[in-house]
Design a protein around this motif. Structure first.
Motif, mmCIF file in Angstrom:
data_model
loop_
_atom_site.group_PDB
_atom_site.id
_atom_site.type_symbol
_atom_site.label_atom_id
_atom_site.label_comp_id
_atom_site.label_asym_id
_atom_site.label_seq_id
_atom_site.Cartn_x
_atom_site.Cartn_y
_atom_site.Cartn_z
ATOM 1 N N ASP A 1 5.931 2.708 7.174
ATOM 2 C CA ASP A 1 4.551 2.290 6.840
ATOM 3 C C ASP A 1 3.958 3.252 5.817
ATOM 4 N N ASN A 2 4.172 3.160 4.510
ATOM 5 C CA ASN A 2 4.701 1.984 3.903
ATOM 6 C C ASN A 2 5.539 2.355 2.677
ATOM 7 N N GLU B 1 -5.240 1.692 2.261
ATOM 8 C CA GLU B 1 -5.107 0.560 3.202
ATOM 9 C C GLU B 1 -5.439 1.023 4.602
ATOM 10 N N GLU B 2 -4.962 2.227 4.930
ATOM 11 C CA GLU B 2 -5.132 2.731 6.299
ATOM 12 C C GLU B 2 -6.596 3.044 6.613
ATOM 13 N N HIS C 1 0.846 -1.206 0.000
ATOM 14 C CA HIS C 1 0.000 0.000 0.000
ATOM 15 C C HIS C 1 0.875 1.248 0.000
ATOM 16 N N ASP D 1 4.521 -4.890 3.725
ATOM 17 C CA ASP D 1 4.041 -3.798 4.567
ATOM 18 C C ASP D 1 4.970 -3.633 5.762
ATOM 19 N N MET D 2 5.714 -2.519 5.783
ATOM 20 C CA MET D 2 6.641 -2.184 6.868
ATOM 21 C C MET D 2 7.844 -3.133 6.885
HETATM 22 ZN ZN LIG Z 1 0.940 -0.403 6.531
#
Ligand SMILES: [Zn+2]
Length: 436
Positions: free
Chosen positions: A72-73, A106-107, A51, A134-135
């Motif tokens: 992130d991210n 995504e968030e 994302h 992710d991350m």
């Molecule tokens: Zn994320």
């Protein structure tokens, strides 16, 4: 992102021949497709995604501060762009096609990946696997989390195979924390998230680029490249496992079934005899007439046993153990053969089976002071091979047979287990117990 993809000359795979897939209130996914070159497999697609949105000014509007979202991210986006470029230039090309996906919103609740799964820009049934990055920027103690491997039978092993050995792969039983792999798993498609874990800067203005572990990211993306290349090129991929949606970690270690039913303790006479402290009601020991404060003077022919000798004999015997017992204050010795309950625990291992990793014998308990414990086997270990011979589809049944066969073929030599522990393969030597 679209400019980068265009510059790499990877074809658009959004809507209307564009890189974009707009949705909702001004959101848009960004999508590109690298076709596979195998006529039979190119119709299968692996989604490699991350994302690109973050949380803007955060949730506390009163002291609005930019939340950069470096870990992130931006790290996931950078990883997928790097992978796209590497696959674009790598020869030979993969057999399967790869869809590079950059998810929006995504968030806000995985909106972009959910939208795509509901409105796929390639046929959803052609998608055989989704990987989510992710991350990736906070690799600590070499620990890379792989979330969701249980959504496919045997996926874990495929991810272990490409570990150069310097990463500790953390496999979870749950498919959480939630991210863009979830909509795929919920749609019946195996999906795995690469993730280096939460931290105190998560969703804060302090998630900045200077706090990224770039060397760690490079190692992860290099590893991911080989994983994706293999998965996009091997003949067959393992099937989906719906059970993954609601699994929880089992409780370990498992308690052994009391096979004899006595409690004994270390005394200063340990190695002279074993002193019985307690006998469980209804146990084989009670039925054989063993009582508290009896002394066991011999175990399977071994004189002067220690409690460890008794434990090893009882846990590993096929069916029965022969004992010489003396009651306190009496001279006469009683010789007896006791039929034990429960299955043998080879080398002191309590073994289980993991349907998501069906060709490994899963260690769910290790009897203290047993040969397995002394060799360093731990709960959670997954035994793959004995002297290089794989356990196959019935690992808990095959393991004792292989140990026996190897011991007969090479008496007094250690057997070597190949053990997977946190994504690394260890070789653990188990000495022949008769050499004690
Ligand atoms: Zn994320």
């Amino acid at each position: 992102i679209a400019q980068q993809l265009e510059h790499m000359e990877i074809s658009p795979a959004g809507e209307d021949g564009q890189y974009f897939q707009p949705f909702g209130d001004g959101f848009s996914n960004v999508l590109a497709l690298l076709p596979g070159d195998d006529p039979e497999l190119a119709g299968e697609v692996i989604v490699v995604g991350a994302h690109f949105d973050h949380i803007g000014f955060g949730r506390k509007r009163d002291n609005a501060q930019i939340h950069p979202g470096a870990d992130d991210n931006a790290t996931g986006v950078a990883a997928v762009l790097e992978l796209a470029e590497a696959f674009r230039h790598f020869a030979p090309p993969c057999r399967r096609s790869i869809l590079f996906a950059f998810w929006d919103a995504e968030e806000k609740g995985l909106l972009g990946s959910k939208h795509w799964v509901n409105n796929p820009t390639v046929p959803l049934k052609s998608v055989v696997l989704a990987l989510n990055f992710d991350m990736l920027g906070r690799l600590r103690e070499d620990r890379l989390h792989l979330v969701g491997t249980r959504s496919g039978v045997g996926w874990r092993r495929l991810f272990v195979l490409h570990n150069p050995g310097d990463l500790s792969l953390v496999f979870s039983w749950s498919i959480h924390p939630p991210s863009d792999h979830l909509p795929f798993i919920n749609a019946g498609i195996p999906a795995v998230m690469f993730h280096t874990g939460l931290h105190e800067d998560y969703h804060k203005p302090t998630d900045t680029a200077d706090r990224i572990n770039y060397a760690g990211m490079e190692r992860i993306v290099r590893y991911a490249f080989f994983v994706v290349y293999d998965l996009a090129s091997r003949d067959k991929l393992p099937p989906y496992r719906p059970e993954a949606k609601q699994e929880k970690a089992p409780e370990w270690p498992a308690e052994p079934v009391p096979r004899l039913g006595v409690r004994c303790q270390a005394t200063k006479e340990n190695g002279q005899w074993v002193e019985i402290v307690e006998v469980l009601p209804g146990s084989p020991a009670e039925q054989a007439g063993i009582r508290a404060q009896d002394r066991i003077l011999r175990v399977d022919g071994r004189e002067h046993p220690s409690w460890e000798d008794l434990l090893t004999a009882v846990s590993t015997a096929e069916n029965e153990v022969s004992l010489v017992v003396q009651s306190q204050g009496q001279d006469d010795l009683r010789q007896m053969t006791v039929t034990l309950t429960g299955p043998p625990m080879p080398l002191g291992l309590i073994l289980g089976r993991d349907e998501a990793d069906p060709e490994a014998a899963l260690v769910i308990g290790v009897i203290p002071a047993s040969p397995a414990a002394l060799a360093g086997i731990r709960e959670g270990d997954r035994i793959w091979e004995v002297n290089g011979r794989p356990l196959g589809p019935d690992p808990t049944g095959t393991l004792p047979q292989l140990i026996k066969a190897e011991r007969q073929a090479n008496p007094h030599l250690s057997v070597i287990f190949s053990v997977e522990r946190e994504g690394r393969i260890l070789r653990i030597a188990i000495p022949d117990p008769s050499l004690n």
